[in-house]
Scaffold this motif. Structure first.
Motif, short mmCIF file in Angstrom:
data_model
loop_
_atom_site.label_atom_id
_atom_site.label_comp_id
_atom_site.label_asym_id
_atom_site.label_seq_id
_atom_site.Cartn_x
_atom_site.Cartn_y
_atom_site.Cartn_z
N ARG A 20 0.79 -1.29 0.07
CA ARG A 20 0.06 0.00 -0.02
C ARG A 20 0.84 1.27 0.10
NH1 ARG A 20 -3.39 -0.43 4.92
NH2 ARG A 20 -1.48 -0.80 5.80
N ILE A 21 0.67 1.98 -0.98
CA ILE A 21 1.30 3.42 -0.97
C ILE A 21 0.94 4.37 0.33
CG2 ILE A 21 1.53 5.66 -1.95
CD1 ILE A 21 1.07 4.33 -4.78
N ALA A 22 -0.21 4.18 0.80
CA ALA A 22 -0.48 4.66 1.94
C ALA A 22 0.36 4.49 3.39
CB ALA A 22 -2.06 4.42 2.36
N THR A 23 1.00 3.50 3.30
CA THR A 23 1.71 3.32 4.34
C THR A 23 3.57 3.03 4.23
OG1 THR A 23 1.75 0.81 4.03
CG2 THR A 23 0.43 1.91 5.54
N THR A 24 3.65 3.68 2.73
CA THR A 24 5.23 3.63 2.14
C THR A 24 5.28 5.15 1.87
OG1 THR A 24 4.71 1.40 1.48
CG2 THR A 24 6.62 2.74 0.70
N GLU A 25 6.19 5.71 2.14
CA GLU A 25 6.54 7.05 2.28
C GLU A 25 8.03 7.49 1.43
OE1 GLU A 25 5.87 9.63 5.27
OE2 GLU A 25 3.93 8.77 6.12
N THR A 26 8.38 6.60 0.54
CA THR A 26 9.62 6.62 -0.13
C THR A 26 9.16 7.46 -1.32
OG1 THR A 26 9.25 4.87 -1.72
CG2 THR A 26 10.04 4.24 0.43
N ASP A 27 10.17 8.31 -1.80
CA ASP A 27 10.34 8.83 -2.99
C ASP A 27 9.57 8.49 -4.21
OD1 ASP A 27 11.21 11.35 -1.44
OD2 ASP A 27 13.14 10.73 -2.50
N GLN A 28 9.91 7.34 -4.17
CA GLN A 28 9.55 6.43 -5.65
C GLN A 28 7.89 6.32 -5.68
OE1 GLN A 28 10.91 2.45 -6.19
NE2 GLN A 28 10.54 2.26 -8.27
N VAL A 36 -2.94 12.38 -3.60
CA VAL A 36 -2.06 12.44 -2.39
C VAL A 36 -2.76 13.13 -1.33
CG1 VAL A 36 0.24 13.76 -1.61
CG2 VAL A 36 -0.20 12.95 -4.09
N PHE A 37 -2.35 12.67 0.02
CA PHE A 37 -3.06 13.14 1.35
C PHE A 37 -1.89 13.33 2.23
CE2 PHE A 37 -6.83 11.54 -0.63
CZ PHE A 37 -7.78 12.24 -0.44
N VAL A 38 -2.38 14.27 3.17
CA VAL A 38 -1.41 14.29 4.36
C VAL A 38 -2.26 14.47 5.47
CG1 VAL A 38 0.52 16.28 3.19
CG2 VAL A 38 -1.87 17.07 4.24
N THR A 39 -1.65 13.83 6.59
CA THR A 39 -2.37 13.42 7.88
C THR A 39 -1.47 13.67 9.07
OG1 THR A 39 -3.57 11.99 9.08
CG2 THR A 39 -1.53 11.01 8.24
N GLY A 40 -2.03 14.09 10.05
CA GLY A 40 -1.13 14.58 11.34
C GLY A 40 -2.24 14.92 12.41
N GLN A 41 -1.44 15.18 13.47
CA GLN A 41 -2.13 15.64 14.70
C GLN A 41 -2.86 17.19 14.46
OE1 GLN A 41 -3.15 13.70 17.35
NE2 GLN A 41 -2.08 12.16 16.27
N LEU A 174 -10.86 6.36 10.98
CA LEU A 174 -12.17 6.22 10.81
C LEU A 174 -12.17 5.18 9.48
CD1 LEU A 174 -12.98 9.94 10.54
CD2 LEU A 174 -13.99 8.28 12.15
N PRO A 175 -12.99 4.42 9.36
CA PRO A 175 -12.88 3.47 8.20
C PRO A 175 -12.85 3.95 6.89
CG PRO A 175 -14.60 2.77 10.12
CD PRO A 175 -14.24 4.18 10.32
N PHE A 176 -13.64 5.17 6.70
CA PHE A 176 -13.42 5.74 5.33
C PHE A 176 -12.22 6.24 5.20
CE2 PHE A 176 -14.09 9.11 2.34
CZ PHE A 176 -14.92 8.60 1.27
N VAL A 177 -11.36 6.87 6.08
CA VAL A 177 -10.12 7.26 5.94
C VAL A 177 -9.14 6.28 5.69
CG1 VAL A 177 -8.32 8.36 7.23
CG2 VAL A 177 -10.42 9.33 7.45
N ILE A 180 -9.51 5.20 2.38
CA ILE A 180 -8.41 5.77 1.31
C ILE A 180 -6.79 5.51 1.36
CG2 ILE A 180 -7.78 8.25 1.05
CD1 ILE A 180 -10.44 9.37 1.79
N LYS A 181 -6.47 5.56 2.50
CA LYS A 181 -5.08 5.14 2.91
C LYS A 181 -4.75 3.70 2.06
CE LYS A 181 -4.33 7.53 7.12
NZ LYS A 181 -3.94 7.59 8.63
N GLN A 182 -5.68 3.00 1.94
CA GLN A 182 -5.45 1.54 1.42
C GLN A 182 -5.43 1.44 0.01
OE1 GLN A 182 -7.85 -1.60 3.09
NE2 GLN A 182 -7.18 -1.02 5.06
N ARG A 183 -5.89 2.72 -0.95
CA ARG A 183 -5.91 2.61 -2.18
C ARG A 183 -4.53 2.54 -2.72
NH1 ARG A 183 -10.81 4.32 -4.35
NH2 ARG A 183 -9.53 4.72 -6.46
N ALA A 184 -4.22 1.63 -3.77
CA ALA A 184 -3.03 1.61 -4.68
C ALA A 184 -2.55 2.90 -5.24
CB ALA A 184 -3.02 0.46 -5.30
N ASP A 185 -3.51 3.72 -5.76
CA ASP A 185 -3.04 4.97 -6.39
C ASP A 185 -3.22 6.37 -5.52
OD1 ASP A 185 -5.85 5.34 -5.67
OD2 ASP A 185 -6.97 5.49 -7.64
#
Length: 271
Positions: A20-28, A36-41, A174-177, A180-185
């Motif tokens: 999953r790209i959502a959990t991989t933050e490499t440049d590639q 593209v989404f940003v998340t944080g506190q 959140l399940p919906f969030v 989104i994070k699990q999407r391959a694109d």
């Protein structure tokens, strides 16, 4: 546009496989992402990052909305939040007073106003290469129509989506969030105060990779440096897309009309 975006997605699938790209933050991975989404506190600067990245892009290829605080024009007291579009339209998102809509936390969600302004922005539109959504939060997700429209937009080969996501609460998204994070694109970058500058640079590179090669020569909107930045979720005084005096345009009631002066000022900024 469609061919280019699908070529990117094919590249993502080849290089990432089932990861999953959502959990991989490499440049590639991030540079190959379509969405593209940003998340944080809260308070880390997600809206600051979104708005500053957006203002550096040609305004004729972006559409979307962001969230600002609404204050009583007489007392300056915070009364809720408004949404504002990149075309200058403004509408209530939430208020503390009853009668607006369903309650989320201590606020009442102005569902009708939100859907009236936001839903037309979540449709693939000729010439629009990037849709900006700030944010996909707990309040906004009360709208089923918003959820459906956003998922359709994320899947569209005609456009890309850039926005912000709330941080997990008690370790759970959140399940919906999470969907989104699990999407391959889709790439999701976690923003902290220590990595804010580097994350902002990475996001700008991604967005220019998406819209830069086919954007027009129109210059980004030039905005003046505001004296105070009081956007929800902003903890820095960097240049933004709006003037803090705009926060005083809200009447505190759910049915509001955008002031004529606001329309005129925004139109002049585009000249």
């Amino acid at each position: 546009m469609s061919v280019r975006l699908w070529a990117k997605l094919a590249s993502v699938n080849r290089t990432m496989g089932d990861e999953r790209i959502a959990t991989t933050e490499t440049d590639q991975s991030t540079l190959s992402a379509i969405n593209v989404f940003v998340t944080g506190q809260p308070g880390v600067g997600k809206s600051w990052l979104v708005l500053n990245a957006a203002k550096k892009l040609p305004q004729d290829v972006i559409a979307g909305f962001y969230t600002v605080e609404a204050r009583n024009p007489k007392t300056g007291e915070k009364i809720g939040f408004d949404i504002e579009t990149f075309s200058g339209e403004r509408a209530p998102l939430s208020r503390m007073r009853k009668g607006c809509g369903p309650k989320v936390g201590k606020y009442y969600f102005a569902l009708d106003d939100f859907e009236r302004v936001v839903l037309p922005l979540l449709k693939p539109t000729k010439g629009i290469k990037l849709h900006i959504v700030d944010e996909v939060g707990r309040m906004e997700l009360q709208s089923e129509r918003f959820r459906d429209a956003l998922m359709n937009l994320l899947a569209s080969p005609q456009t890309a989506v850039f926005g912000s996501l709330p941080a997990p609460r008690f370790g759970h998204d959140l399940p919906f969030v999470e969907d989104i994070k699990q999407r391959a694109d889709t790439a999701t970058l976690t923003l902290t105060k220590s990595n804010r500058d580097t994350t902002a640079q990475k996001v700008e590179s991604i967005l220019m990779n998406i819209v830069g090669s086919s954007a027009t020569n129109q210059a980004p909107v030039q905005v003046k440096q505001p004296e105070v930045a009081t956007v929800s979720d902003i903890s820095t005084g960097s240049t933004l897309l709006f003037d803090p005096s705009d926060f005083l345009n809200s009447t505190g009631y759910c049915p509001t009309e955008e002031p004529d002066m606001k329309r005129m000022r925004y139109s002049q900024s585009l000249d």
